[in-house]
Design a protein around this motif. Structure first.
Motif, PDB file in Angstrom:
ATOM      1  N   GLU A  87     -19.885 -11.667  87.263  1.00 31.50           N
ATOM      2  CA  GLU A  87     -19.177 -12.215  86.114  1.00 31.50           C
ATOM      3  C   GLU A  87     -17.849 -11.503  85.890  1.00 31.50           C
ATOM      4  O   GLU A  87     -16.825 -12.134  85.590  1.00 31.50           O
ATOM      5  CB  GLU A  87     -20.068 -12.145  84.872  1.00 31.50           C
ATOM      6  N   TYR A 150     -28.310 -17.949  88.805  1.00 34.46           N
ATOM      7  CA  TYR A 150     -27.792 -18.945  87.873  1.00 34.46           C
ATOM      8  C   TYR A 150     -28.314 -20.331  88.236  1.00 34.46           C
ATOM      9  O   TYR A 150     -28.333 -20.699  89.410  1.00 34.46           O
ATOM     10  CB  TYR A 150     -26.260 -18.958  87.883  1.00 34.46           C
ATOM     11  N   TYR A 188     -12.198 -15.306  76.994  1.00 35.47           N
ATOM     12  CA  TYR A 188     -13.127 -14.601  77.871  1.00 35.47           C
ATOM     13  C   TYR A 188     -14.488 -14.389  77.210  1.00 35.47           C
ATOM     14  O   TYR A 188     -15.514 -14.353  77.888  1.00 35.47           O
ATOM     15  CB  TYR A 188     -12.531 -13.270  78.328  1.00 35.47           C
ATOM     16  N   LYS A 189     -14.504 -14.281  75.888  1.00 35.61           N
ATOM     17  CA  LYS A 189     -15.783 -14.203  75.181  1.00 35.61           C
ATOM     18  C   LYS A 189     -16.576 -15.490  75.360  1.00 35.61           C
ATOM     19  O   LYS A 189     -17.795 -15.474  75.579  1.00 35.61           O
ATOM     20  CB  LYS A 189     -15.557 -13.919  73.693  1.00 35.61           C
ATOM     21  N   VAL A 190     -15.886 -16.619  75.277  1.00 36.97           N
ATOM     22  CA  VAL A 190     -16.543 -17.913  75.477  1.00 36.97           C
ATOM     23  C   VAL A 190     -17.030 -18.052  76.917  1.00 36.97           C
ATOM     24  O   VAL A 190     -18.131 -18.546  77.172  1.00 36.97           O
ATOM     25  CB  VAL A 190     -15.599 -19.081  75.103  1.00 36.97           C
ATOM     26  N   ARG A 192     -17.946 -15.659  78.915  1.00 36.04           N
ATOM     27  CA  ARG A 192     -19.146 -14.826  79.079  1.00 36.04           C
ATOM     28  C   ARG A 192     -20.372 -15.504  78.465  1.00 36.04           C
ATOM     29  O   ARG A 192     -21.482 -15.369  78.988  1.00 36.04           O
ATOM     30  CB  ARG A 192     -18.916 -13.445  78.463  1.00 36.04           C
ATOM     31  N   SER A 193     -20.169 -16.241  77.390  1.00 32.34           N
ATOM     32  CA  SER A 193     -21.306 -16.954  76.796  1.00 32.34           C
ATOM     33  C   SER A 193     -21.783 -18.082  77.711  1.00 32.34           C
ATOM     34  O   SER A 193     -22.981 -18.382  77.766  1.00 32.34           O
ATOM     35  CB  SER A 193     -20.929 -17.510  75.419  1.00 32.34           C
ATOM     36  N   ILE A 194     -20.859 -18.694  78.448  1.00 30.84           N
ATOM     37  CA  ILE A 194     -21.239 -19.730  79.418  1.00 30.84           C
ATOM     38  C   ILE A 194     -22.080 -19.100  80.530  1.00 30.84           C
ATOM     39  O   ILE A 194     -23.110 -19.652  80.928  1.00 30.84           O
ATOM     40  CB  ILE A 194     -19.990 -20.433  79.994  1.00 30.84           C
ATOM     41  N   ARG A 196     -23.964 -16.512  80.308  1.00 26.90           N
ATOM     42  CA  ARG A 196     -25.289 -16.194  79.753  1.00 26.90           C
ATOM     43  C   ARG A 196     -26.173 -17.435  79.655  1.00 26.90           C
ATOM     44  O   ARG A 196     -27.371 -17.384  79.935  1.00 26.90           O
ATOM     45  CB  ARG A 196     -25.150 -15.542  78.368  1.00 26.90           C
ATOM     46  N   GLN A 197     -25.570 -18.547  79.300  1.00 32.06           N
ATOM     47  CA  GLN A 197     -26.338 -19.794  79.152  1.00 32.06           C
ATOM     48  C   GLN A 197     -26.897 -20.274  80.483  1.00 32.06           C
ATOM     49  O   GLN A 197     -27.936 -20.940  80.521  1.00 32.06           O
ATOM     50  CB  GLN A 197     -25.464 -20.898  78.531  1.00 32.06           C
ATOM     51  N   TYR A 198     -26.243 -19.950  81.566  1.00 33.84           N
ATOM     52  CA  TYR A 198     -26.673 -20.437  82.884  1.00 33.84           C
ATOM     53  C   TYR A 198     -27.496 -19.413  83.650  1.00 33.84           C
ATOM     54  O   TYR A 198     -27.996 -19.720  84.743  1.00 33.84           O
ATOM     55  CB  TYR A 198     -25.456 -20.873  83.706  1.00 33.84           C
ATOM     56  N   ARG A 199     -27.645 -18.223  83.108  1.00 30.18           N
ATOM     57  CA  ARG A 199     -28.481 -17.235  83.793  1.00 30.18           C
ATOM     58  C   ARG A 199     -29.953 -17.658  83.784  1.00 30.18           C
ATOM     59  O   ARG A 199     -30.451 -18.176  82.792  1.00 30.18           O
ATOM     60  CB  ARG A 199     -28.390 -15.873  83.108  1.00 30.18           C
TER      61      ARG A 199
END
Length: 202
Positions: A87, A150, A188-190, A192-194, A196-199
């Motif tokens: 990431e 992912y 970049y915060k958004v 990183r949230s993407i 996390r959602q696909y992990r």
């Protein structure tokens, strides 16, 4: 690469470079194939050895420039052996590409509107040189070394590219709604949230 192949590559690159300059300076609609071959210093018949028409060279040009931008970012990443997380690597590449765009608005105007699914599926599969790996191959290699798994990694990257493309265009060209450097942190915060959602956890 043989001398013949090298000469062919040079002619093709000369046509692409001439098309880029003309499209940016005069606009796509006001640039003719004759303009391109004259600027490249090749015969008109040579153009049709590499491209079907003006739309075809534009599509190849977008792929060519997009691959160059990505590979420049990837080359810079390789200098940072401390960046090992997948990431972090993707964000480093995105940051470098955005910086390249901010220094060359012509690239933004050519590529950014196309920097989405077409960039990921088509231009990333092309290589600017036979000795250089395709960008899609590089992405797969980075992904394979990731400490996370992912689900739907191509869909994940599609979401990321769409977001980056949509945010970057007006930000870089017009500093709206914010200058690039000020929008990077929330962007970049958004991203990183993407991730996390696909992990795939567990």
């Amino acid at each position: 690469m043989s001398k013949v192949d090298h000469n062919k590559q040079q002619k093709r690159n000369s046509l692409l470079d001439s098309a880029f300059s003309l499209f940016i300076r005069n606009g796509f609609s006001k640039t003719s194939i004759s303009d391109i071959v004259n600027a490249a210093g090749v015969a008109k018949g040579t153009f049709y050895l590499y491209f079907k028409d003006k739309y075809d060279i534009r599509n190849h040009l977008i792929s060519h420039k997009a691959s160059q931008v990505f590979l420049a970012a990837y080359t810079e990443l390789q200098k940072h052996e401390d960046i090992v997380d997948f990431e972090d690597q993707v964000l480093f590449i995105i940051d470098n590409i955005l910086n390249q765009f901010s220094e060359n608005h012509s690239l933004v105007m050519l590529i950014s509107k196309h920097l989405s699914w077409g960039f990921f599926t088509n231009s990333l599969i092309e290589t600017p040189d036979k000795d250089v790996p395709a960008v899609y191959t590089i992405y797969q290699e980075l992904l394979a070394k990731s400490s996370h798994t992912y689900r739907d990694p191509e869909l994940m990257m599609y979401m990321i590219l769409e977001l980056v493309s949509g945010v970057s265009y007006n930000t870089i060209l017009y500093e709206q709604p914010l200058p690039l450097e000020k929008i990077k942190e929330p962007l970049y915060k958004v991203l990183r949230s993407i991730f996390r959602q696909y992990r795939v956890e567990g």
